[in-house]
Structures are given as C-alpha cells and as structure tokens.
Design a protein around this motif. Structure first.
Motif, mmCIF file in Angstrom:
data_model
loop_
_atom_site.group_PDB
_atom_site.id
_atom_site.type_symbol
_atom_site.label_atom_id
_atom_site.label_comp_id
_atom_site.label_asym_id
_atom_site.label_seq_id
_atom_site.Cartn_x
_atom_site.Cartn_y
_atom_site.Cartn_z
ATOM 1 N N ILE A 150 2.920 -11.101 4.369
ATOM 2 C CA ILE A 150 2.253 -10.432 3.257
ATOM 3 C C ILE A 150 3.282 -10.026 2.205
ATOM 4 O O ILE A 150 4.321 -9.448 2.531
ATOM 5 C CB ILE A 150 1.494 -9.172 3.745
ATOM 6 N N SER A 151 2.990 -10.314 0.953
ATOM 7 C CA SER A 151 3.868 -9.933 -0.154
ATOM 8 C C SER A 151 3.410 -8.594 -0.725
ATOM 9 O O SER A 151 2.226 -8.398 -1.019
ATOM 10 C CB SER A 151 3.844 -10.999 -1.249
ATOM 11 N N PHE A 152 4.353 -7.669 -0.883
ATOM 12 C CA PHE A 152 4.027 -6.363 -1.444
ATOM 13 C C PHE A 152 3.791 -6.424 -2.958
ATOM 14 O O PHE A 152 3.279 -5.480 -3.552
ATOM 15 C CB PHE A 152 5.142 -5.358 -1.163
ATOM 16 N N PHE A 153 4.207 -7.517 -3.573
ATOM 17 C CA PHE A 153 4.179 -7.588 -5.038
ATOM 18 C C PHE A 153 3.139 -8.557 -5.584
ATOM 19 O O PHE A 153 3.014 -8.720 -6.793
ATOM 20 C CB PHE A 153 5.570 -7.992 -5.554
ATOM 21 N N SER A 154 2.358 -9.174 -4.705
ATOM 22 C CA SER A 154 1.394 -10.176 -5.164
ATOM 23 C C SER A 154 0.211 -9.570 -5.907
ATOM 24 O O SER A 154 -0.467 -10.246 -6.669
ATOM 25 C CB SER A 154 0.886 -10.997 -3.968
ATOM 26 N N HIS A 155 -0.048 -8.258 -5.690
ATOM 27 C CA HIS A 155 -1.210 -7.617 -6.319
ATOM 28 C C HIS A 155 -0.825 -6.644 -7.436
ATOM 29 O O HIS A 155 -1.688 -5.926 -7.937
ATOM 30 C CB HIS A 155 -2.023 -6.859 -5.259
ATOM 31 N N LEU A 156 0.449 -6.633 -7.825
ATOM 32 C CA LEU A 156 0.895 -5.641 -8.800
ATOM 33 C C LEU A 156 0.284 -5.841 -10.183
ATOM 34 O O LEU A 156 0.213 -4.905 -10.983
ATOM 35 C CB LEU A 156 2.428 -5.648 -8.900
ATOM 36 N N HIS A 157 -0.156 -7.053 -10.494
ATOM 37 C CA HIS A 157 -0.749 -7.316 -11.804
ATOM 38 C C HIS A 157 -2.187 -6.776 -11.896
ATOM 39 O O HIS A 157 -2.753 -6.675 -12.979
ATOM 40 C CB HIS A 157 -0.740 -8.821 -12.105
ATOM 41 N N GLU A 158 -2.765 -6.419 -10.737
ATOM 42 C CA GLU A 158 -4.120 -5.870 -10.699
ATOM 43 C C GLU A 158 -4.044 -4.349 -10.533
ATOM 44 O O GLU A 158 -3.806 -3.854 -9.444
ATOM 45 C CB GLU A 158 -4.918 -6.475 -9.534
ATOM 46 N N GLN A 159 -4.250 -3.629 -11.619
ATOM 47 C CA GLN A 159 -4.117 -2.164 -11.560
ATOM 48 C C GLN A 159 -5.326 -1.481 -12.211
ATOM 49 O O GLN A 159 -5.196 -0.663 -13.106
ATOM 50 C CB GLN A 159 -2.818 -1.717 -12.245
ATOM 51 N N PHE A 160 -6.519 -1.851 -11.746
ATOM 52 C CA PHE A 160 -7.737 -1.326 -12.351
ATOM 53 C C PHE A 160 -8.276 -0.080 -11.645
ATOM 54 O O PHE A 160 -9.223 0.542 -12.118
ATOM 55 C CB PHE A 160 -8.830 -2.416 -12.351
ATOM 56 N N ASN A 161 -7.673 0.312 -10.518
ATOM 57 C CA ASN A 161 -8.227 1.399 -9.710
ATOM 58 C C ASN A 161 -7.370 2.665 -9.787
ATOM 59 O O ASN A 161 -7.397 3.498 -8.891
ATOM 60 C CB ASN A 161 -8.351 0.935 -8.253
ATOM 61 N N TRP A 162 -6.634 2.836 -10.890
ATOM 62 C CA TRP A 162 -5.674 3.943 -10.978
ATOM 63 C C TRP A 162 -6.340 5.325 -10.901
ATOM 64 O O TRP A 162 -5.749 6.278 -10.423
ATOM 65 C CB TRP A 162 -4.861 3.831 -12.276
ATOM 66 N N SER A 163 -7.603 5.425 -11.362
ATOM 67 C CA SER A 163 -8.269 6.735 -11.398
ATOM 68 C C SER A 163 -8.543 7.306 -10.005
ATOM 69 O O SER A 163 -8.725 8.517 -9.854
ATOM 70 C CB SER A 163 -9.592 6.632 -12.173
ATOM 71 N N SER A 164 -8.562 6.439 -8.985
ATOM 72 C CA SER A 164 -8.817 6.916 -7.619
ATOM 73 C C SER A 164 -7.708 7.838 -7.121
ATOM 74 O O SER A 164 -7.910 8.600 -6.166
ATOM 75 C CB SER A 164 -8.983 5.743 -6.658
ATOM 76 N N ALA A 165 -6.538 7.780 -7.779
ATOM 77 C CA ALA A 165 -5.424 8.661 -7.389
ATOM 78 C C ALA A 165 -5.807 10.123 -7.532
ATOM 79 O O ALA A 165 -5.398 10.966 -6.726
ATOM 80 C CB ALA A 165 -4.194 8.356 -8.242
ATOM 81 N N PHE A 166 -6.615 10.446 -8.539
ATOM 82 C CA PHE A 166 -6.988 11.833 -8.800
ATOM 83 C C PHE A 166 -7.957 12.363 -7.741
ATOM 84 O O PHE A 166 -7.781 13.469 -7.225
ATOM 85 C CB PHE A 166 -7.592 11.955 -10.201
ATOM 86 N N THR A 167 -8.983 11.566 -7.412
ATOM 87 C CA THR A 167 -9.942 12.030 -6.398
ATOM 88 C C THR A 167 -9.312 12.054 -5.014
ATOM 89 O O THR A 167 -9.610 12.935 -4.199
ATOM 90 C CB THR A 167 -11.196 11.139 -6.384
ATOM 91 N N PHE A 168 -8.410 11.096 -4.713
ATOM 92 C CA PHE A 168 -7.766 11.070 -3.402
ATOM 93 C C PHE A 168 -6.823 12.252 -3.246
ATOM 94 O O PHE A 168 -6.787 12.896 -2.191
ATOM 95 C CB PHE A 168 -7.005 9.758 -3.207
#
Length: 340
Positions: free
Chosen positions: A161-179
């Motif tokens: 598994i690559s840790f960097f393969s999904h870095l271009h997809e950052q649409f869920n940033w707002s979940s940081a606040f509720t979490f």
C-alpha cells in the motif's frame, strides 16, 4: 518531567482510543477516502485542545471538569455541558460494552456473554482506587499501540500500500472538525480532574504534542489500510478483523484481547466518571451504585456496536463544535488580554 509527561500521554490516548477507534469503525465513519489533510488538521487541533485543557487544569489545580468548563463556555453553558458529559459518558460506556459483545461474537461466542464478561469486572473494579485505572493504561496502552502498529505496518507491507497514492484527493477535510470535537468532551472530563497532579508545565507540552503525534500517525496509517479494503468493511462489525483475516490465528487472538482491554479501560473510566458525579445523591457504596448504572446500560447495548457509533458519534461531534471553537480561540483571547 518526561516520565510524568508520558503518563499523561497514556491517559490521553487511553481516553481517546476506545473500541470505536481501535476497531477502525470510528475512523471509517469520519475519514476514509480523501482524508489525509483532515487527519493532519485533527492532529494539530488535538494537540492545541489537550494543551489548553491541561493548562487550565494546572493553573486552577482542578479536581473535576467544572472549572475548565467555566473558563471555556461560561457558568450558564457549563450546566448544559455538565449534563452533556454525563450523557456522553453513559453512551460511550454502552458502546464499549457493545464492543465487548461484538468481540466475543467474532469467536462464535454469544454476544450477551461478551456483555456479561465486561459488566462483572466493571462493577468489581470499584473496590480499587482511580490510580488503578492509570496504572492499567500505562501497562495496556503500549501493548495496544505496538500491536496495532505491527499489524497495520505488516498489512501495508504485505499489500504494498502506498501512503501517497491518495494525497491528490482531499475533499473530506471538514471531517477533522467533527472528529476532533467528538473526542473533546471525554478529554475535558478526564483531564479536568488531574490538574492538582500536574507538577510542571513541561509535562503538558510533552503530553499534548506526544499524544497528538502518536494518534495522528496511527490514524493516517490505519485510514490508508481501511481504504485498501473498503469494499469488505461492510461485512464486518469490527473493520480491524477484516485486516486480520489473513493473519495467523494466534495474532487474531492477541489483538482481540488487546482490543477488549482497550474498551474495558474506556468503559471503566466512563463508569467512574458517572458514579463519582452522582454519588452525592445516593448514600450507598460505589460498587452498588456502579451495579445499578451498569444494569441500566445493558439493554441499550442491543442496538449493536456499529449502529451506536454510526448515529451517536456524529451527533456528539456536532454538539461539541462550540466547545472545540472555545478551546481553539482560548490561547488567542488570553494573549489579547495580556497585551491589554
């Protein structure tokens, strides 16, 4: 100072990592695809929140969370959050008990046996002092963190598994606040009660940054592993078991035991918070009060582990957004007052 700081790190992580987090269910509920930036935001906000709570506790030498709430949200709202904390502790403990049932069910043992196995020691534990919980965390948490990281990193290596393969997809940033908001309430309840035990401010910095970094790294690795098996997660009450399915049976047993111990310590802390808060209204021993509370909780566990997390955790996350805002702007307000 370092040893004391590490003790608080374990307290913070022990409060945060319950069955929901350790099992992967809570992480998948909030994060998943497009969440790397959200996890970074969570790590930063978590460190700031822990630091603010501990600083307030230390400066007030508090023995409970009310002084912290007074400074953050005012005396009027403190009454509301006092009630909210009790409801949170109750529902979180129910979730931990339901998690015990789900863990035992994975071994083809009755769900209700899993509930009984956690309920009995939960009641009997009240013959011990609260220091026993801290000592338990110090022993259990390194094993749990080490075990989880070993399994996750082995899975990452095995599946390439690559840790960097999904870095271009950052649409869920707002979940940081509720979490982050979700995890604030128990931290206020627990850290607000240890202010009189903190000896130096250096301990606070070590505890805040250390716990945030450990949780941030674990969350990032865990989330990437869950993304890799996203199509299979719906088949499991506990996503971690989907990762463990190709591992030797001995590893499955060891991680299951550690997972159960993690949820037990969280349930114990939640029950302790409840009975200590209401003991003044009842003239009975703590273990009897704990017995009554646990018996009341048992019927609520029938809703199921993932169902409880799915609906209750996001609800608490939203309710706590105001408290999160108060914690994040507190250092700014304090600095402004000093300048004046």
């Amino acid at each position: 100072m370092w040893s004391s700081g590490i003790k608080w790190i374990f307290l913070i992580i022990g409060t945060t990592i319950g069955a929901g987090y350790a099992s992967g269910r809570e992480l998948w509920q909030f994060f998943g695809h497009g969440s790397s930036f959200a996890i970074l935001l969570f790590t930063i906000m978590f460190a700031v929140c822990c630091y603010v709570i501990l600083i307030i506790s230390y400066e007030n030498k508090s023995t409970h969370y009310i002084p912290v709430l007074h400074l953050l949200v005012g005396k009027r709202l403190s009454k509301l959050y006092d009630v909210l904390i009790l409801f949170y502790l109750f529902s979180t403990t129910v979730i931990m008990m339901a998690g015990s049932g789900a863990t035992w069910q994975a071994f083809n043992i009755s769900y209700w046996w899993g509930i009984i196995v956690v309920a009995l020691p939960l009641i009997l534990a009240f013959v011990r002092d609260i220091k026993g919980i801290l000592n338990m965390n110090t022993f259990i948490l390194p094993l749990l963190i080490g075990g989880l990281l070993y399994v996750l990193l082995s899975f990452v290596k095995q599946q390439e598994i690559s840790f960097f393969s999904h870095l271009h997809e950052q649409f869920n940033w707002s979940s940081a606040f509720t979490f982050t908001a979700l995890n604030i309430l128990p931290l206020v309840a627990v850290l607000g009660a240890v202010g009189n035990h903190i000896k130096r401010k250096g301990e606070i910095l070590i505890a805040s940054v250390g716990s945030a970094c450990i949780l941030g790294v674990m969350t990032f690795i865990y989330n990437n592993s869950l993304i890799h098996i996203s199509e299979e997660i719906l088949l499991y009450e506990i996503p971690l078991f989907a990762i463990l399915k190709n591992y030797p049976y001995n590893m499955f047993i060891i991680i299951s035991i550690l997972l159960w111990l993690a949820l037990f310590t969280t349930a114990l802390a939640g029950t302790l918070g409840i009975v200590k808060r209401i003991e003044g209204f009842f003239q009975i021993p703590l273990w009897k009060l704990a017995f009554i509370v646990v018996v009341i909780m048992i019927p609520f566990t029938s809703f199921g582990f993932s169902t409880l997390i799915e609906y209750l955790y996001p609800l608490y996350g939203l309710l706590n957004l105001y408290l999160l805002s108060a914690l994040l702007i507190y250092p700014i307000l304090q600095r402004s007052e000093k300048i004046k």
